[in-house]
Design a protein around this motif. Structure first.
Motif, PDB file in Angstrom:
ATOM      1  N   TYR A  21       0.960  -1.082  -0.033  1.00 48.34           N
ATOM      2  CA  TYR A  21      -0.057   0.027  -0.090  1.00 48.34           C
ATOM      3  C   TYR A  21       0.955   1.113  -0.098  1.00 48.34           C
ATOM      4  CZ  TYR A  21      -4.725  -1.894   0.882  1.00 48.34           C
ATOM      5  OH  TYR A  21      -5.870  -2.638   0.697  1.00 48.34           O
ATOM      6  N   LEU A  22       0.434   2.219  -0.895  1.00 50.42           N
ATOM      7  CA  LEU A  22       1.288   3.524  -1.075  1.00 50.42           C
ATOM      8  C   LEU A  22       0.477   4.404  -0.371  1.00 50.42           C
ATOM      9  CD1 LEU A  22       3.770   4.444  -2.582  1.00 50.42           C
ATOM     10  CD2 LEU A  22       2.489   4.874  -4.527  1.00 50.42           C
ATOM     11  N   LEU A  23       1.010   5.271   0.620  1.00 46.52           N
ATOM     12  CA  LEU A  23       0.507   6.468   1.321  1.00 46.52           C
ATOM     13  C   LEU A  23       0.964   7.625   0.524  1.00 46.52           C
ATOM     14  CD1 LEU A  23      -1.485   8.005   3.345  1.00 46.52           C
ATOM     15  CD2 LEU A  23       0.705   7.755   5.037  1.00 46.52           C
ATOM     16  N   VAL A  24       0.140   8.659  -0.016  1.00 45.00           N
ATOM     17  CA  VAL A  24       0.532   9.800  -1.127  1.00 45.00           C
ATOM     18  C   VAL A  24       0.015  10.904  -0.416  1.00 45.00           C
ATOM     19  CG1 VAL A  24       0.230  10.641  -3.497  1.00 45.00           C
ATOM     20  CG2 VAL A  24       0.709   8.152  -2.919  1.00 45.00           C
ATOM     21  N   ASP A  25       0.771  12.088  -0.374  1.00 42.50           N
ATOM     22  CA  ASP A  25       0.359  13.568  -0.194  1.00 42.50           C
ATOM     23  C   ASP A  25      -0.433  13.853  -1.494  1.00 42.50           C
ATOM     24  OD1 ASP A  25      -0.351  16.105   0.212  1.00 42.50           O
ATOM     25  OD2 ASP A  25       2.121  16.403   0.359  1.00 42.50           O
ATOM     26  N   ALA A  26      -1.831  13.666  -1.537  1.00 41.27           N
ATOM     27  CA  ALA A  26      -2.698  14.179  -2.567  1.00 41.27           C
ATOM     28  C   ALA A  26      -2.541  15.419  -3.017  1.00 41.27           C
ATOM     29  CB  ALA A  26      -3.949  13.580  -2.538  1.00 41.27           C
ATOM     30  N   THR A  27      -1.970  16.507  -1.933  1.00 38.73           N
ATOM     31  CA  THR A  27      -1.888  17.876  -2.340  1.00 38.73           C
ATOM     32  C   THR A  27      -0.954  18.394  -3.107  1.00 38.73           C
ATOM     33  OG1 THR A  27      -0.827  18.342  -0.130  1.00 38.73           O
ATOM     34  CG2 THR A  27      -3.374  18.371  -0.321  1.00 38.73           C
ATOM     35  N   ALA A  28       0.218  17.391  -3.273  1.00 41.67           N
ATOM     36  CA  ALA A  28       1.591  17.823  -3.969  1.00 41.67           C
ATOM     37  C   ALA A  28       1.342  17.829  -5.363  1.00 41.67           C
ATOM     38  CB  ALA A  28       2.607  16.509  -3.590  1.00 41.67           C
ATOM     39  N   GLU A  29       2.049  18.717  -5.850  1.00 44.99           N
ATOM     40  CA  GLU A  29       2.051  19.347  -7.200  1.00 44.99           C
ATOM     41  C   GLU A  29       2.252  18.038  -8.041  1.00 44.99           C
ATOM     42  OE1 GLU A  29       4.042  22.286 -10.581  1.00 44.99           O
ATOM     43  OE2 GLU A  29       4.358  22.715  -8.340  1.00 44.99           O
ATOM     44  N   GLY A  30       1.435  17.577  -9.117  1.00 41.81           N
ATOM     45  CA  GLY A  30       1.834  16.607 -10.157  1.00 41.81           C
ATOM     46  C   GLY A  30       0.914  15.228  -9.633  1.00 41.81           C
TER      47      GLY A  30
ATOM     48  N   ARG B  12      -1.894  12.833  -9.702  1.00 42.60           N
ATOM     49  CA  ARG B  12      -3.414  12.582 -10.450  1.00 42.60           C
ATOM     50  C   ARG B  12      -4.064  11.454 -10.007  1.00 42.60           C
ATOM     51  NH1 ARG B  12      -1.435  12.927 -16.469  1.00 42.60           N
ATOM     52  NH2 ARG B  12      -2.695  11.303 -16.400  1.00 42.60           N
ATOM     53  N   VAL B  13      -4.839  11.508  -9.292  1.00 41.82           N
ATOM     54  CA  VAL B  13      -5.816  10.505  -8.723  1.00 41.82           C
ATOM     55  C   VAL B  13      -7.239  10.927  -8.743  1.00 41.82           C
ATOM     56  CG1 VAL B  13      -3.823   9.432  -7.056  1.00 41.82           C
ATOM     57  CG2 VAL B  13      -5.414  11.326  -6.366  1.00 41.82           C
ATOM     58  N   PRO B  14      -8.203  10.101  -8.938  1.00 42.69           N
ATOM     59  CA  PRO B  14      -9.449  10.627  -8.815  1.00 42.69           C
ATOM     60  C   PRO B  14      -9.658  11.183  -7.266  1.00 42.69           C
ATOM     61  CG  PRO B  14      -9.351   8.027  -9.255  1.00 42.69           C
ATOM     62  CD  PRO B  14      -7.870   8.657  -8.845  1.00 42.69           C
ATOM     63  N   PRO B  15     -10.438  12.541  -7.528  1.00 43.95           N
ATOM     64  CA  PRO B  15     -10.743  13.109  -6.209  1.00 43.95           C
ATOM     65  C   PRO B  15     -11.453  12.536  -5.266  1.00 43.95           C
ATOM     66  CG  PRO B  15     -11.167  14.391  -8.410  1.00 43.95           C
ATOM     67  CD  PRO B  15     -10.833  13.044  -8.827  1.00 43.95           C
ATOM     68  N   HIS B  16     -12.333  11.584  -5.639  1.00 44.59           N
ATOM     69  CA  HIS B  16     -13.338  11.011  -4.614  1.00 44.59           C
ATOM     70  C   HIS B  16     -12.556  10.107  -3.929  1.00 44.59           C
ATOM     71  CE1 HIS B  16     -13.528   7.894  -7.762  1.00 44.59           C
ATOM     72  NE2 HIS B  16     -13.791   7.245  -6.957  1.00 44.59           N
TER      73      HIS B  16
ATOM     74  N   LEU C 140      -3.089   3.953  -1.661  1.00 46.31           N
ATOM     75  CA  LEU C 140      -3.344   3.082  -2.775  1.00 46.31           C
ATOM     76  C   LEU C 140      -2.855   1.506  -2.911  1.00 46.31           C
ATOM     77  CD1 LEU C 140      -2.327   5.870  -5.425  1.00 46.31           C
ATOM     78  CD2 LEU C 140      -4.715   5.193  -5.103  1.00 46.31           C
ATOM     79  N   ASN C 141      -3.814   0.713  -3.257  1.00 47.51           N
ATOM     80  CA  ASN C 141      -3.150  -0.512  -3.135  1.00 47.51           C
ATOM     81  C   ASN C 141      -2.333  -0.711  -4.538  1.00 47.51           C
ATOM     82  OD1 ASN C 141      -2.781  -3.236  -3.750  1.00 47.51           O
ATOM     83  ND2 ASN C 141      -4.866  -4.211  -3.272  1.00 47.51           N
ATOM     84  N   ILE C 142      -1.138  -1.131  -4.611  1.00 46.80           N
ATOM     85  CA  ILE C 142      -0.279  -1.165  -5.887  1.00 46.80           C
ATOM     86  C   ILE C 142       0.227  -2.599  -5.970  1.00 46.80           C
ATOM     87  CG2 ILE C 142       0.365   1.083  -5.872  1.00 46.80           C
ATOM     88  CD1 ILE C 142       2.971   0.344  -4.645  1.00 46.80           C
TER      89      ILE C 142
ATOM     90  N   HIS D 195      -8.706   4.359 -14.477  1.00 44.02           N
ATOM     91  CA  HIS D 195      -7.922   5.767 -14.385  1.00 44.02           C
ATOM     92  C   HIS D 195      -6.387   5.679 -14.479  1.00 44.02           C
ATOM     93  CE1 HIS D 195     -11.306   8.032 -12.813  1.00 44.02           C
ATOM     94  NE2 HIS D 195     -11.814   6.772 -12.259  1.00 44.02           N
ATOM     95  N   ALA D 196      -5.902   6.657 -15.231  1.00 42.53           N
ATOM     96  CA  ALA D 196      -4.377   6.681 -15.289  1.00 42.53           C
ATOM     97  C   ALA D 196      -3.789   7.342 -13.951  1.00 42.53           C
ATOM     98  CB  ALA D 196      -3.839   7.735 -16.510  1.00 42.53           C
ATOM     99  N   ILE D 197      -3.058   6.687 -13.241  1.00 38.97           N
ATOM    100  CA  ILE D 197      -2.483   7.394 -11.852  1.00 38.97           C
ATOM    101  C   ILE D 197      -1.124   7.906 -11.990  1.00 38.97           C
ATOM    102  CG2 ILE D 197      -2.340   6.925  -9.370  1.00 38.97           C
ATOM    103  CD1 ILE D 197      -5.353   6.720 -10.360  1.00 38.97           C
ATOM    104  N   HIS D 198      -0.587   9.006 -11.573  1.00 41.45           N
ATOM    105  CA  HIS D 198       0.519   9.743 -11.416  1.00 41.45           C
ATOM    106  C   HIS D 198       0.947  10.182 -10.107  1.00 41.45           C
ATOM    107  CE1 HIS D 198       0.831   9.119 -15.798  1.00 41.45           C
ATOM    108  NE2 HIS D 198      -0.336   9.463 -16.139  1.00 41.45           N
ATOM    109  N   ILE D 199       2.091   9.497  -9.770  1.00 41.17           N
ATOM    110  CA  ILE D 199       2.299  10.130  -8.397  1.00 41.17           C
ATOM    111  C   ILE D 199       3.843  10.534  -8.484  1.00 41.17           C
ATOM    112  CG2 ILE D 199       2.630   9.289  -5.998  1.00 41.17           C
ATOM    113  CD1 ILE D 199      -0.237   9.084  -6.801  1.00 41.17           C
ATOM    114  N   PRO D 200       4.077  11.847  -8.303  1.00 38.07           N
ATOM    115  CA  PRO D 200       5.633  12.313  -8.218  1.00 38.07           C
ATOM    116  C   PRO D 200       6.422  11.522  -7.128  1.00 38.07           C
ATOM    117  CG  PRO D 200       4.340  13.915  -8.228  1.00 38.07           C
ATOM    118  CD  PRO D 200       3.497  12.888  -8.263  1.00 38.07           C
ATOM    119  N   ILE D 201       7.343  11.138  -7.003  1.00 38.70           N
ATOM    120  CA  ILE D 201       8.044  10.304  -6.145  1.00 38.70           C
ATOM    121  C   ILE D 201       8.314  11.087  -5.026  1.00 38.70           C
ATOM    122  CG2 ILE D 201      10.586   9.569  -5.428  1.00 38.70           C
ATOM    123  CD1 ILE D 201       9.085   7.600  -7.409  1.00 38.70           C
TER     124      ILE D 201
END
Length: 140
Positions: free
Chosen positions: A24-33, A35-39, A48-50, A76-82
């Motif tokens: 599981y990946l914990l992501v700061d969704a407020t970071a620039e770049g 792209r995840v579904p807002p809901h 996110l389960n990866i 959905h295409a998901i993009h997470i900056p490192i």
């Protein structure tokens, strides 16, 4: 030097997967770049389960993590900056790694920042007395 974060992410991902657990990946969704579904965002973060069975075309790159995932039946295409990754852990037991903010993410120091301290054991006037061993403790 380049960030060690993408290398650590790949290693922890492999370790979790090789042990038959779910990464599981914990992501700061407020970071620039990011792209995840807002809901799926809660309190500015998203988990996110990866696992390979949960995503398609997983790319754990040096600059970003990308993959295809389904949310409520919609792909959905998901993009997470490192730099937006806060943690990677096994869902079943919580083992994994948290990641601190990278130096590039911190605000620049103000002009009134004091100069750096001299190296340990040195002083402008000569050697300083040695301190005791550092004290570390586990925080749960």
């Amino acid at each position: 030097m380049t960030s060690n974060r993408p290398y650590l992410l790949r290693a922890i991902y492999d370790w979790i997967s090789d042990n038959g657990l779910t990464p599981y990946l914990l992501v700061d969704a407020t970071a620039e770049g990011v792209r995840v579904p807002p809901h799926v965002i809660k309190n500015g973060q998203v988990v996110l389960n990866i696992a390979m069975r949960a995503v398609a075309n997983l790319d754990l790159g040096n600059e970003r993590i990308g993959f295809q995932a389904r949310f409520s039946g919609v792909s959905h295409a998901i993009h997470i900056p490192i730099r937006a990754v806060l943690a990677l852990y096994a869902q079943e037991n919580g083992q994994g790694m948290m990641f601190p903010a990278e130096e590039g993410d911190a605000p620049p120091p103000s002009d009134d920042t004091p100069p750096p301290s001299p190296p340990e054991g040195k002083d402008e006037d000569g050697p300083r007395p040695q301190r005791g061993a550092p004290h570390l403790r586990v925080v749960k």
